[in-house]
Design a protein around this motif. Structure first.
Motif, PDB file in Angstrom:
ATOM      1  N   PRO A   1       0.836  -1.204   0.000  1.00 28.03           N
ATOM      2  CA  PRO A   1       0.000   0.000   0.000  1.00 28.03           C
ATOM      3  C   PRO A   1       0.871   1.255   0.000  1.00 28.03           C
ATOM      4  O   PRO A   1       1.862   1.340   0.737  1.00 28.03           O
TER       5      PRO A   1
ATOM      6  N   GLY B   1      -0.213   7.648   2.232  1.00 23.71           N
ATOM      7  CA  GLY B   1      -0.955   8.813   1.775  1.00 23.71           C
ATOM      8  C   GLY B   1      -0.099  10.037   1.576  1.00 23.71           C
ATOM      9  O   GLY B   1      -0.409  10.883   0.737  1.00 23.71           O
TER      10      GLY B   1
ATOM     11  N   PRO C   1       1.436   9.675  -8.907  1.00 16.02           N
ATOM     12  CA  PRO C   1       0.512   8.647  -9.406  1.00 16.02           C
ATOM     13  C   PRO C   1       0.867   8.105 -10.789  1.00 16.02           C
ATOM     14  O   PRO C   1       0.502   6.964 -11.114  1.00 16.02           O
TER      15      PRO C   1
ATOM     16  N   THR D   1       2.707   4.873 -10.405  1.00 14.66           N
ATOM     17  CA  THR D   1       1.927   3.724  -9.928  1.00 14.66           C
ATOM     18  C   THR D   1       0.753   3.406 -10.849  1.00 14.66           C
ATOM     19  O   THR D   1      -0.049   2.529 -10.528  1.00 14.66           O
TER      20      THR D   1
ATOM     21  N   ASP E   1      -3.392   2.286  -5.815  1.00 16.04           N
ATOM     22  CA  ASP E   1      -3.118   2.701  -4.443  1.00 16.04           C
ATOM     23  C   ASP E   1      -2.021   1.845  -3.814  1.00 16.04           C
ATOM     24  O   ASP E   1      -1.802   1.860  -2.609  1.00 16.04           O
ATOM     25  N   THR E   2      -1.325   1.080  -4.665  1.00 16.69           N
ATOM     26  CA  THR E   2      -0.167   0.300  -4.245  1.00 16.69           C
ATOM     27  C   THR E   2       1.057   0.737  -5.038  1.00 16.69           C
ATOM     28  O   THR E   2       0.930   1.387  -6.086  1.00 16.69           O
TER      29      THR E   2
END
Length: 325
Positions: A100, A103, A109, A112, A116-117
């Motif tokens: 994970p 935050g 992003p 990735t 969300d990993t």
């Protein structure tokens, strides 16, 4: 054409030049123990975009983020106890953990693919020292056009991307020769997303747990190397070959002979002694040599599907898959 600097002959120049290029948002070809990576600042969207554009890589295919050490990785990803145990046992080394994303992580992003990993690993040698000096994670897929054979030498990188990047760090031939193993821990169980430089049996021995094998082709993309067609040379690959067709090159393994072997365009033995580690280290280099020789096809002998053979056969099956799959 890309500037090329030998790490062995000019380590300080290599470090200084790489940090300058990375700070400017430019991808740099960096050797690791697995394959050469196309590294860029994982926190900089423009730098990550440059990776995708240089490789022609689909944006939905996430990038592994390389860390200097476990402490850096823990600043960006959430470690459960089992994942931490794996990191402590196999890092630095060819193991990627899908975890994970924290935050408050600065990893962008784009690296990735919006998941969300994040896949993280700590490489051996110069790459980890470079990350420590740069001070931020480096996103680093293999330094080759997307879907093609991965590079295990600076020459491979120069042939494939020399006109598209500004710097290649030459660290010689990669010792492992296939990409990292990728695993994900879920509810105390270990799932193998991509076999690689750490055999699943080693993970099982270290944890006492059975490693669940990869999902069938077509599963959701959770990590790099999960596309059905990948690692492909220009010439078509034919697996489990028992004979040779006209114009084919042969990638042999061990001492077993194949019908019509003498008629092959040429023969390269991945490991005459049947050593899977040697075969893994030679795999991508020999595939590239077969392409360069103009083979109409590449016939590959049977490879045992145990230990590192699982990673070798994974790469071969994806290389042999229909293009565009």
């Amino acid at each position: 054409m890309a500037r090329r600097i030998s790490i062995a002959q000019a380590p300080e120049l290599a470090m200084e030049s790489a940090c300058a290029e990375l700070s400017a948002g430019h991808p740099v070809a960096v050797p690791t123990e697995t394959v050469y990576g196309l590294a860029a600042d994982a926190t900089n969207p423009a730098a990550i975009t440059a990776i995708y554009e240089t490789k022609g890589r689909p944006r939905f295919n996430p990038l592994i983020c390389h860390m200097a050490d476990l402490a850096m990785a823990e600043r960006h990803a959430v470690f459960d106890p089992l994942s931490r145990k794996l990191a402590e046992r196999f890092w630095p080394g060819p193991l990627t953990l899908v975890l994970p994303l924290k935050g408050d992580s600065a990893i962008h992003p784009l690296a990735t693919a919006g998941l969300d990993t994040v896949g993280v690993r700590v490489p051996m040698g110069f790459a980890s020292r470079l990350i420590a000096e740069f001070g931020k994670p480096l996103a680093a897929p293999s330094a080759n056009p997307s879907g093609r054979v991965s590079p295990t030498s600076a020459d491979h990188v120069a042939q494939d991307l020399g006109e598209r990047i500004s710097l290649i760090l030459d660290g010689g031939h990669c010792g492992v020769g296939v990409e990292s193993t990728i695993v994900k821990v879920e509810d105390g169980a270990i799932r193998l997303l991509r076999p690689g430089g750490i055999a699943a049996e080693e993970i099982e021995a270290a944890t006492g747990l059975t490693v669940a094998r990869p999902e069938k082709a077509g599963a959701a993309i959770e990590a790099p190397g999960m596309l059905a067609s990948h690692y492909a040379p220009n010439a078509p690959i034919r697996l489990e070959a028992s004979s040779i067709e006209p114009g084919e090159a042969l990638l042999a393994f061990g001492t077993d002979r194949i019908t019509g072997e003498g008629n092959a365009l040429f023969v390269l033995n991945l490991s005459p002694t049947g050593d899977l580690a040697e075969a893994a280290a030679n795999l991508f280099d020999y595939m590239k040599k077969a392409d360069a020789a103009g083979a109409t096809g590449i016939a590959v002998a049977s490879i045992p599907d145990t230990g590192l053979g699982e990673a070798i056969n994974d790469r071969l099956s994806r290389a042999a898959a229909p293009r565009g799959a």
